[in-house]
Design an enzyme around this catalytic site. Structure first.
Site, PDB file in Angstrom:
ATOM      1  N   THR A  40      -8.542   1.922   6.040  1.00  0.00           N
ATOM      2  CA  THR A  40      -7.914   0.752   5.997  1.00  0.00           C
ATOM      3  C   THR A  40      -7.855   0.027   7.234  1.00  0.00           C
ATOM      4  O   THR A  40      -6.959  -0.973   7.388  1.00  0.00           O
ATOM      5  CB  THR A  40      -6.355   1.475   5.634  1.00  0.00           C
ATOM      6  OG1 THR A  40      -6.271   2.359   6.921  1.00  0.00           O
ATOM      7  CG2 THR A  40      -6.390   2.152   4.620  1.00  0.00           C
ATOM      8  N   GLU A  86     -13.787  14.159  13.603  1.00  0.00           N
ATOM      9  CA  GLU A  86     -13.620  12.595  13.964  1.00  0.00           C
ATOM     10  C   GLU A  86     -13.459  12.098  15.247  1.00  0.00           C
ATOM     11  O   GLU A  86     -13.885  11.498  16.001  1.00  0.00           O
ATOM     12  CB  GLU A  86     -12.713  11.746  12.732  1.00  0.00           C
ATOM     13  CG  GLU A  86     -12.857  10.404  12.793  1.00  0.00           C
ATOM     14  CD  GLU A  86     -12.250   9.767  11.703  1.00  0.00           C
ATOM     15  OE1 GLU A  86     -11.997   8.820  11.795  1.00  0.00           O
ATOM     16  OE2 GLU A  86     -11.797  10.599  10.618  1.00  0.00           O
ATOM     17  N   GLU A  89     -13.990  12.652  -0.583  1.00  0.00           N
ATOM     18  CA  GLU A  89     -12.258  13.075  -0.310  1.00  0.00           C
ATOM     19  C   GLU A  89     -11.532  13.059  -2.042  1.00  0.00           C
ATOM     20  O   GLU A  89     -10.786  14.090  -2.004  1.00  0.00           O
ATOM     21  CB  GLU A  89     -11.323  12.005   0.386  1.00  0.00           C
ATOM     22  CG  GLU A  89     -11.854  12.206   1.718  1.00  0.00           C
ATOM     23  CD  GLU A  89     -11.301  10.762   2.649  1.00  0.00           C
ATOM     24  OE1 GLU A  89     -10.534  11.146   3.431  1.00  0.00           O
ATOM     25  OE2 GLU A  89     -11.593   9.761   2.180  1.00  0.00           O
ATOM     26  N   ARG A 110      -1.962   6.018   5.111  1.00  0.00           N
ATOM     27  CA  ARG A 110      -2.536   6.277   3.721  1.00  0.00           C
ATOM     28  C   ARG A 110      -1.652   7.292   2.937  1.00  0.00           C
ATOM     29  O   ARG A 110      -1.786   7.074   1.834  1.00  0.00           O
ATOM     30  CB  ARG A 110      -3.997   7.014   4.132  1.00  0.00           C
ATOM     31  CG  ARG A 110      -4.799   7.150   2.900  1.00  0.00           C
ATOM     32  CD  ARG A 110      -6.191   7.668   3.212  1.00  0.00           C
ATOM     33  NE  ARG A 110      -7.026   6.494   3.603  1.00  0.00           N
ATOM     34  CZ  ARG A 110      -8.042   5.848   2.864  1.00  0.00           C
ATOM     35  NH1 ARG A 110      -8.123   6.390   1.701  1.00  0.00           N
ATOM     36  NH2 ARG A 110      -8.668   4.935   3.405  1.00  0.00           N
TER      37      ARG A 110
END
Length: 779
Positions: A460, A248, A731, A326
């Protein structure tokens, strides 16, 4: 064509949504014909890059002599941070705390300090080892304990979630206890390592092939370091050999280095570090230290939770803010906490900057929540499953639906899933059998656990919840699909192609899946947060909707029928009483000058988040699941076997059951590795010593449960209007593996007749299991 002349008996539709189709590249994966970046025919004059890496955990750079590096045969150019044309920074969040190449100070062992460009990869790597660098060592701390002891700074401001008055309730409840849990990190260990190839174009243009989950970020970073606008940078990704979050942000430096060298030398440049270099230079899953205090009553019902989640974040912020956030979002696991106070502590350490990893902090938060349940169960002498069910979130109107971040849970199905699995896995009878076995067995002990999963779906960061897609239909009726999602083996391309196949009611073979590129769909989000199918599927659906509306208007006008009389059927279109093969229909639309191309777009509704206040609706919906695992341990050695695992997992109305079951199986095994065999270890000098397959143990096929039964919930349908009413699957399955750690814990607890919580930390390696057994013997 009249209906009577069209042979409908021969019409076969293959590939709409909800079909169990094979992965579009499955045959290429198993035959070795799938092209990855290192398989692309090398451009004429291709050069190869290598990293010059530090060998200190924290030090000031006093001098750097690279003369021997430059003189090595085959070396074309050696460059440092001073040679970066733009800004010497590859931070993903605008914090400017992650230099592409360290200039005056190194902050972890393996940090890139310079880069070598040579005619061959071997020449570049050999030359990089000839650098003579003088350092002045500075104090370093590579773990959470060291960071706390040395008053380490935080890489980002912490977050706090609170509801009620947890501290006051601790004094009011019948029981309270304190504890601590250590949760280890994890190496991504993708099959294809980090790699990038840059090809210079005219003027300021450059094309980059990168193994990345976030092409738009690579585009931004390359423009940043070259001081050129994003429109000069094109980033292409056909597929990755695995990503798991490790691609990422961590691909930024390799793409940036390749692009700088390519533009400087006007030749194509490739960077492909070997496995050791990759593991030393890139970040991992964050490890956590959870300190907690719990208040509960005689039945085991939770009254209050007060916990801190300290994380090893590495030398820069990277994604540590949202990862630790998270973790707090999932510290409740599936349970209602009437009074709660949760705080993150994102600590700076002298290690590679930790980053995204499948679950993105959620697994660590959830594991802490399951420890809370385990502690209570052993404290009052009950089956942990009984305590779990007692503390589950309730249905709307129960007064037990508010999360610590003040989102109301409206789609709760966890109790039904758990009870169905409890029955189908014969949990109660098997638990009794396990207890009976342990009573009579001297050395081998068994354990069994059934654990739930509730995982929030959405980025988020609200802005990331958007996606685009580009769809063309050509004159022959073939369809060209491009979208912002990236394929890393998870089947995203196949699922989105199924969306188009379903929309136009054509065989999926008619849909051409093309490489993700910033030149077609701009400003895309990372393929992460389990949102790839949700976002890109809806964007493709929107593009198809636009084209279909034009086609319906065209047909209604041409054949003078009501739009309601125009229906897309398998490989044909019915217009009134006439049925026309899809290719013929499209050709007629082309000659009528109908636009057969559309850019689709989607943004997730309803979500919002205020981090400072700790309030909002960060998740569009929740995915649920449950797993029941049974294990056997050898109390003399700590070794163990996973005897059986039963899984029931919620993916809503599955877009592709075959792919989704594969994701559940793979996620579980990867989670099992994180919690059992995979251990990261740094020595006293801050050097990562587990940086190769010889020292870092991912699970093998032989480690999987001997009996492995995976089923999807067949009655679930997403309450929100997602694509096909499906739910994310990337996930959530990883956390099903918590059942393995809990089962190991029960087996260990049997040594002390289940009187105390074993407090088994993760990863539960055989050594840790053995040490826990020895502790139980002393109880």
């Amino acid at each position: 064509m009249d209906k009577s002349t069209f042979d409908t008996a021969k019409v076969v539709i293959s590939g709409p949504m909800h079909s169990a189709l094979k992965h579009d590249s499955a045959h290429k994966h198993v035959t070795g014909t799938a092209d990855y970046i290192d398989d692309i025919p090398e451009p004429t004059g291709l050069l190869h890059g290598a990293l010059g890496m530090s060998d200190r955990a924290h030090a000031e750079i006093l001098s750097m002599d690279l003369s021997e590096v430059r003189r090595h045969p085959g070396v074309v150019w050696v460059f440092t941070g001073k040679d970066v044309p733009g800004v010497n920074d590859v931070s993903s969040n605008g914090s400017h705390d992650e230099p592409l190449l360290a200039e005056t100070e190194v902050e972890f062992d393996g940090q890139p300090v310079f880069a070598v460009i040579a005619e061959t990869r071997d020449a570049a790597r050999m030359a990089a080892r000839k650098a003579k660098i003088e350092y002045r060592d500075l104090p370093h701390f590579s773990d959470i304990d060291g960071a706390l002891e040395n008053g380490a700074p935080l890489v980002i401001a912490p977050m706090t979630l609170r509801r009620g008055d947890a501290k006051a309730e601790m004094d009011n409840a019948p029981h309270r206890l304190k504890g601590q849990m250590r949760i280890g990190g994890q190496e991504h260990f993708y099959l294809e390592g980090q790699i990038a190839m840059a090809i210079p174009g005219e003027d300021d243009e450059v094309t980059v092939w990168s193994s990345t989950q976030h092409p738009s970020e690579i585009q931004h970073i390359v423009g940043h370091v070259l001081n050129i606008p994003s429109n000069a940078v094109t980033v292409n990704v056909r597929r990755m050999g695995g990503g798991f979050g490790g691609k990422e942000t961590q691909g930024n430096q390799f793409a940036a280095l390749a692009a700088i060298a390519a533009k400087k030398l006007k030749r194509a440049v490739k960077f492909r570090p070997d496995r050791d270099e990759d593991m030393r230079a890139t970040g991992k899953r964050h490890d956590f230290l959870v300190d907690y205090e719990l208040a509960f009553d005689d039945e085991g019902r939770i009254h209050a939770v007060d916990a801190t989640y300290a994380a090893r974040c590495g030398f820069s912020s990277d994604l540590s803010g949202p990862v630790t956030d998270r973790a707090l979002f999932h510290a409740d696991s599936s349970y209602f906490y009437p009074h709660v106070h949760l705080t993150s502590i994102p600590l700076k350490t002298h290690t590679a900057s930790n980053t995204a990893f499948r679950g993105f902090g959620g697994p660590q938060g959830m594991l802490g929540g399951e420890r809370f349940i385990e502690e209570i169960a052993y404290a009052i002498g009950k089956d942990p499953l009984e305590i779990r069910k007692l503390n589950f979130y309730g249905q709307p109107g129960s007064g037990r639906t508010t999360t610590p971040y003040h989102q109301e849970i409206e789609d709760n199905i966890i109790l039904r899933i758990v009870e169905e699995l409890e029955e189908s896995a014969d949990y109660q009878a098997r638990r009794n059998a396990v207890i009976a076995f342990n009573r009579d067995s001297r050395y081998i002990r068994k354990g069994i656990a059934l654990t739930p999963v509730k995982f929030g779906i959405s980025f988020t960061m609200t802005a990331f919840n958007q996606a685009g897609a580009l769809v063309h239909i050509y004159q022959d009726g073939s369809i060209h699909l491009n979208h912002g999602g990236t394929e890393m083996g998870q089947g995203l391309y196949t699922k989105v192609a199924q969306v188009l196949s379903d929309s136009f009611q054509v065989d999926i073979d008619r849909v051409k899946i093309t490489a993700t590129t910033t030149g077609k769909v701009p400003n895309t989000s990372a393929t992460a947060a389990s949102s790839g199918s949700d976002l890109n599927g809806m964007a493709a659906y929107d593009a198809a909707r636009q084209i279909k509306e034009r086609l319906v208007a065209f047909a209604a006008d041409k054949w003078s029928v009501d739009p309601a009389e125009i229906v897309f059927l398998p490989n044909r279109v019915r217009v009134g009483e006439t049925e026309i093969p899809f290719p013929d229909f499209i050709k007629q639309a082309y000659f009528a000058r109908v636009q057969l191309s559309a850019a689709g777009f989607y943004k997730t509704p309803k979500i919002h988040w205020d981090r400072a206040a700790g309030r909002g609706t960060p998740f569009y919906y929740f995915a649920y699941g449950a797993a029941c695992s049974e294990v056997s341990i050898d109390t003399l050695t700590g070794e163990y076997l996973i005897d059986r695992t039963d899984i029931l997992h919620d993916v809503g109305r599955s877009l592709n059951p075959a792919i989704d079951i594969g994701q559940v199986e793979g996620g579980f095994v990867q989670g099992m590795g994180w919690l059992t065999t995979e251990e990261l270890w740094w020595d006293e000098k801050g050097r990562l010593r587990t940086h190769a397959p010889s020292t870092y143990k991912i699970p093998l096929a032989s480690d999987r449960p001997k009996v492995f039964d995976v089923r999807l919930v067949d009655w679930s349908e997403n309450a929100e209007p997602t694509i096909g009413r499906s739910k994310a699957v990337g996930e959530p399955p990883l956390m099903l593996a918590i059942s393995v750690l809990e089962a190991l814990s029960m087996a260990v607890a049997s040594v002390a007749d289940y009187k105390v919580c074993p407090r088994l930390d993760a990863p539960a390696t055989p050594e840790r299991v053995l040490m826990a057994v020895e502790r139980m013997k002393r109880v």
